[in-house]
Every structure is written in C-alpha cells, then in structure tokens.
Design a protein around this motif. Structure first.
Motif, PDB file in Angstrom:
ATOM      1  N   ARG A  98       0.842  -1.202   0.000  1.00 53.11           N
ATOM      2  CA  ARG A  98       0.000   0.000   0.000  1.00 53.11           C
ATOM      3  C   ARG A  98       0.874   1.246   0.000  1.00 53.11           C
ATOM      4  O   ARG A  98       1.951   1.270   0.572  1.00 53.11           O
ATOM      5  N   LYS A  99       0.334   2.286  -0.658  1.00 55.21           N
ATOM      6  CA  LYS A  99       1.026   3.564  -0.661  1.00 55.21           C
ATOM      7  C   LYS A  99       0.815   4.251   0.676  1.00 55.21           C
ATOM      8  O   LYS A  99      -0.232   4.135   1.296  1.00 55.21           O
ATOM      9  N   ASN A 100       1.834   4.991   1.081  1.00 48.85           N
ATOM     10  CA  ASN A 100       1.725   5.752   2.313  1.00 48.85           C
ATOM     11  C   ASN A 100       1.084   7.078   1.956  1.00 48.85           C
ATOM     12  O   ASN A 100       1.702   7.945   1.346  1.00 48.85           O
ATOM     13  N   ARG A 101      -0.167   7.305   2.319  1.00 50.31           N
ATOM     14  CA  ARG A 101      -0.922   8.495   1.925  1.00 50.31           C
ATOM     15  C   ARG A 101      -0.971   9.538   3.038  1.00 50.31           C
ATOM     16  O   ARG A 101      -2.040  10.017   3.394  1.00 50.31           O
ATOM     17  N   GLU A 102       0.145   9.841   3.592  1.00 50.86           N
ATOM     18  CA  GLU A 102       0.202  10.872   4.634  1.00 50.86           C
ATOM     19  C   GLU A 102       0.276  12.244   3.974  1.00 50.86           C
ATOM     20  O   GLU A 102       1.016  12.446   3.017  1.00 50.86           O
ATOM     21  N   SER A 103      -0.486  13.156   4.472  1.00 52.41           N
ATOM     22  CA  SER A 103      -0.430  14.547   3.954  1.00 52.41           C
ATOM     23  C   SER A 103       0.750  15.253   4.566  1.00 52.41           C
ATOM     24  O   SER A 103       0.960  15.231   5.770  1.00 52.41           O
TER      25      SER A 103
END
Length: 69
Positions: free
Chosen positions: A63-68
């Motif tokens: 999974r991609k790390n989707r941290e803003s």
C-alpha cells in the motif's frame, strides 16, 4: 522417497490404489486392469492443492503511504 522406475506408481480409480502403470505418449494406463491412471487420488490431489495454496506468498503491491505533508 525412492527415485526408481520400479517404485513409481500412479492412482487407478478402478483398482482404488496406487499401481504400476504403462505410459503412452498421451496417457498412462494401469498395468493390472488397463484403465487410465492419474497422478493422485482425489483426496491426495485436494491435500496437495491445499498445501500449495497455503505456501503461496500473498500477492499484490504494498500500500502507498498516503500521509499529507
């Protein structure tokens, strides 16, 4: 496990056992009754298939790390 021509057997549904067999180009036949043979009985095939499925690595991309930021 012995790796020998004389020890090799396949499953004959008609005889209900692993038997010696004769091989043609397309199929193998029971040496005792002449019916076609298979590599495994149904129960052994299911067990083999389950073991392979359980050992198969779980696929997919991480999974991609989707941290803003």
């Amino acid at each position: 496990m012995e790796n020998s021509f004389y020890a090799d057997r396949k499953y004959c549904h008609h005889c209900g056992d692993y038997v010696h067999y004769l091989m043609s180009l397309e199929h193998s036949y029971c040496a005792a009754c002449g019916n076609r043979v298979r590599l495994f009985s149904e129960a052994d095939w299911q067990q083999f298939h389950d073991q392979i499925r359980d050992q198969r690595p779980k696929g997919g991309r991480p999974r991609k790390n989707r941290e803003s930021a």
